[in-house]
Design an enzyme around this catalytic site. Sequence first.
Site, PDB file in Angstrom:
ATOM      1  N   HIS A 118       0.870  -1.181   0.000  1.00 26.44           N
ATOM      2  CA  HIS A 118       0.000   0.000   0.000  1.00 26.44           C
ATOM      3  C   HIS A 118       0.909   1.234   0.000  1.00 26.44           C
ATOM      4  O   HIS A 118       2.011   1.201   0.549  1.00 26.44           O
ATOM      5  CB  HIS A 118      -0.836  -0.044   1.284  1.00 26.44           C
ATOM      6  CG  HIS A 118      -1.942   0.948   1.371  1.00 26.44           C
ATOM      7  ND1 HIS A 118      -1.730   2.274   1.691  1.00 26.44           N
ATOM      8  CD2 HIS A 118      -3.286   0.818   1.209  1.00 26.44           C
ATOM      9  CE1 HIS A 118      -2.899   2.905   1.719  1.00 26.44           C
ATOM     10  NE2 HIS A 118      -3.853   2.042   1.429  1.00 26.44           N
ATOM     11  N   ASP A 191       3.027  -4.128   8.058  1.00 26.24           N
ATOM     12  CA  ASP A 191       1.806  -3.366   7.886  1.00 26.24           C
ATOM     13  C   ASP A 191       0.664  -4.364   8.057  1.00 26.24           C
ATOM     14  O   ASP A 191       0.370  -5.150   7.158  1.00 26.24           O
ATOM     15  CB  ASP A 191       1.810  -2.729   6.487  1.00 26.24           C
ATOM     16  CG  ASP A 191       0.474  -2.093   6.148  1.00 26.24           C
ATOM     17  OD1 ASP A 191      -0.473  -2.206   6.943  1.00 26.24           O
ATOM     18  OD2 ASP A 191       0.385  -1.489   5.060  1.00 26.24           O
ATOM     19  N   GLN A 194      -4.567  -5.199   7.091  1.00 26.74           N
ATOM     20  CA  GLN A 194      -5.532  -6.188   6.590  1.00 26.74           C
ATOM     21  C   GLN A 194      -5.428  -7.510   7.344  1.00 26.74           C
ATOM     22  O   GLN A 194      -6.322  -8.349   7.219  1.00 26.74           O
ATOM     23  CB  GLN A 194      -5.322  -6.434   5.087  1.00 26.74           C
ATOM     24  CG  GLN A 194      -5.505  -5.205   4.230  1.00 26.74           C
ATOM     25  CD  GLN A 194      -6.941  -4.653   4.275  1.00 26.74           C
ATOM     26  OE1 GLN A 194      -7.883  -5.343   4.652  1.00 26.74           O
ATOM     27  NE2 GLN A 194      -7.079  -3.395   3.903  1.00 26.74           N
ATOM     28  N   LYS A 217     -10.497  -0.544  10.284  1.00 23.15           N
ATOM     29  CA  LYS A 217     -10.610  -1.781   9.495  1.00 23.15           C
ATOM     30  C   LYS A 217     -10.927  -2.970  10.408  1.00 23.15           C
ATOM     31  O   LYS A 217     -11.173  -4.072   9.953  1.00 23.15           O
ATOM     32  CB  LYS A 217      -9.314  -2.031   8.733  1.00 23.15           C
ATOM     33  CG  LYS A 217      -9.064  -0.916   7.708  1.00 23.15           C
ATOM     34  CD  LYS A 217      -7.889  -1.190   6.838  1.00 23.15           C
ATOM     35  CE  LYS A 217      -7.413   0.035   6.103  1.00 23.15           C
ATOM     36  NZ  LYS A 217      -8.040   0.237   4.802  1.00 23.15           N
ATOM     37  N   CYS A 354      -4.727   2.214  -3.788  1.00 23.46           N
ATOM     38  CA  CYS A 354      -3.516   2.783  -3.149  1.00 23.46           C
ATOM     39  C   CYS A 354      -2.345   1.822  -3.285  1.00 23.46           C
ATOM     40  O   CYS A 354      -1.528   1.678  -2.350  1.00 23.46           O
ATOM     41  CB  CYS A 354      -3.740   3.127  -1.681  1.00 23.46           C
ATOM     42  SG  CYS A 354      -4.993   4.375  -1.427  1.00 23.46           S
TER      43      CYS A 354
HETATM   44  C1  LIG Z   1      -2.502  -2.703   3.649  1.00 27.65           C
HETATM   45  C2  LIG Z   1      -2.851  -1.310   4.082  1.00 27.65           C
HETATM   46  N1  LIG Z   1      -1.907  -0.538   4.615  1.00 27.65           N
HETATM   47  C3  LIG Z   1      -2.147   0.699   5.032  1.00 27.65           C
HETATM   48  C4  LIG Z   1      -3.396   1.248   4.904  1.00 27.65           C
HETATM   49  C5  LIG Z   1      -3.633   2.640   5.389  1.00 27.65           C
HETATM   50  O1  LIG Z   1      -4.501   2.621   6.467  1.00 27.65           O
HETATM   51  P1  LIG Z   1      -5.118   3.980   7.038  1.00 27.65           P
HETATM   52  O2  LIG Z   1      -5.654   4.718   5.853  1.00 27.65           O
HETATM   53  O3  LIG Z   1      -6.179   3.525   7.967  1.00 27.65           O
HETATM   54  O4  LIG Z   1      -4.011   4.697   7.722  1.00 27.65           O
HETATM   55  C6  LIG Z   1      -4.422   0.501   4.332  1.00 27.65           C
HETATM   56  C7  LIG Z   1      -5.758   1.096   4.123  1.00 27.65           C
HETATM   57  O5  LIG Z   1      -6.332   0.984   3.062  1.00 27.65           O
HETATM   58  C8  LIG Z   1      -4.143  -0.823   3.920  1.00 27.65           C
HETATM   59  O6  LIG Z   1      -5.094  -1.592   3.390  1.00 27.65           O
END
Ligand SMILES: Cc1ncc(COP(=O)(O)O)c(C=O)c1O
Length: 396
Positions: A118, A191, A194, A217, A354
């Site tokens: 991401h 990270d 998910q 999430k 993203c």
């Molecule tokens: C794998 C992953 N990393 C990071 C993020 C970023 O999360 P946040 O927008 O809640 O900071 C997301 C959100 O879509 C994600 O799916």
Amino acid sequence: MNAPSRINSALDVRDQFPAIANWHYLDSAATAQKPQAVIDAITAAYARDYATVHRGVYERSASMTASYEAARGAASGLIGGQPNELVFARGATEAINLVARALPKDGRSRVLVSQLEHHSNIVPWQLAGYEVDAVSLTDDGRIDLTAAEAMLTGEHRVVAFGHVSNVLGSILDAKAAAEIAHSKGALLLLDGCQAVPRMPVDVAAIGADFYAFSAHKLYGPTGIGCLWGRAELLATLPPWQGGGGMIEKVTFEETTFLDAPGRFEAGTPHIVGAVGLHAAVDWVEALSLDAIHAHESALVAEARAALSSVGGVTLYGPEDSAGIVSFNVDGVHPHDTATILDDAGVAVRAGHHCAQPLMRWLGVEATARASFAAHSDSSDIAALVRGIEQVKRIFG
Ligand SMILES: Cc1ncc(COP(=O)(O)O)c(C=O)c1O
């Protein structure tokens, strides 16, 4: 017939989600809908218990402080950490930015990420002045750990990988990633955005150094997320933002700071967000993440089989994806697919998610993505398939 009814009855929680009545919500990877227990906890925190934390001497503030700190313990405990190892941030994005900014480089200025990350796990490293190297993926869309091992050098300060891909649902062998990172003296940041809502996570068993995730999430509120860091590592990190709440003593000449995690939480925190996150943690723990994982895995298998049988649908990612199915209807832009599905009462995400480098890796501009949650069931998949058949009728 057997498989759908099994999936329907496996986790009988749909009625607990007031916002999805008569709606097939398949965008939980973007943000999860909230169960009534979380909504009630947030309402009570504002309507009955509200006060500031860590500042007031009156009883209500002391009790709100206790709730805020209890949330820290619960969020850390969910992933096998200790309360003093968990920093509240605005979300996973801010958590990763914190590490990228605050971690001393110690003469190593490279970070190893993967092609499926991401943007939140790419851009913060670039902004912090790291050279970013990206590991390739296997044919079925997993981070290629053999390639990672070959690419890693003594110049890499951090290996930063998605625990579960937000596009492909592929699950990283996180323990193996930790061993590879540590073999060259690098740290492992995962990270876990998910992963945390979809499967049990144990940072100690993995051997991770940092772990980031977002409350929204995980069936909790927006605006709050978590950075878990090994206690001895967090202790070495300087503050990255200054303000109230993170100091020990301030003079015009010099300021001294609280120990971690307080030193990383400048300003009035998202107090009610923490209470909502705690309720969300309690909610998933009561269901059990093993059960949620089994439920979503069964839905993925059912959805992949159903979409394959429609014909003219390309599926991405591995068979054993965690709760996420990305696809394209051949010859149809995913935005058109998502718009027609919306008309049919089915919400999917369409776009680059993203993850633009991953789109380039897949050789597509965008995909449609159906993502499941504890409340999802076979009726959502049936509606998705009916919608895809309609897409095919419209586009010939
Ligand atoms: C794998 C992953 N990393 C990071 C993020 C970023 O999360 P946040 O927008 O809640 O900071 C997301 C959100 O879509 C994600 O799916």
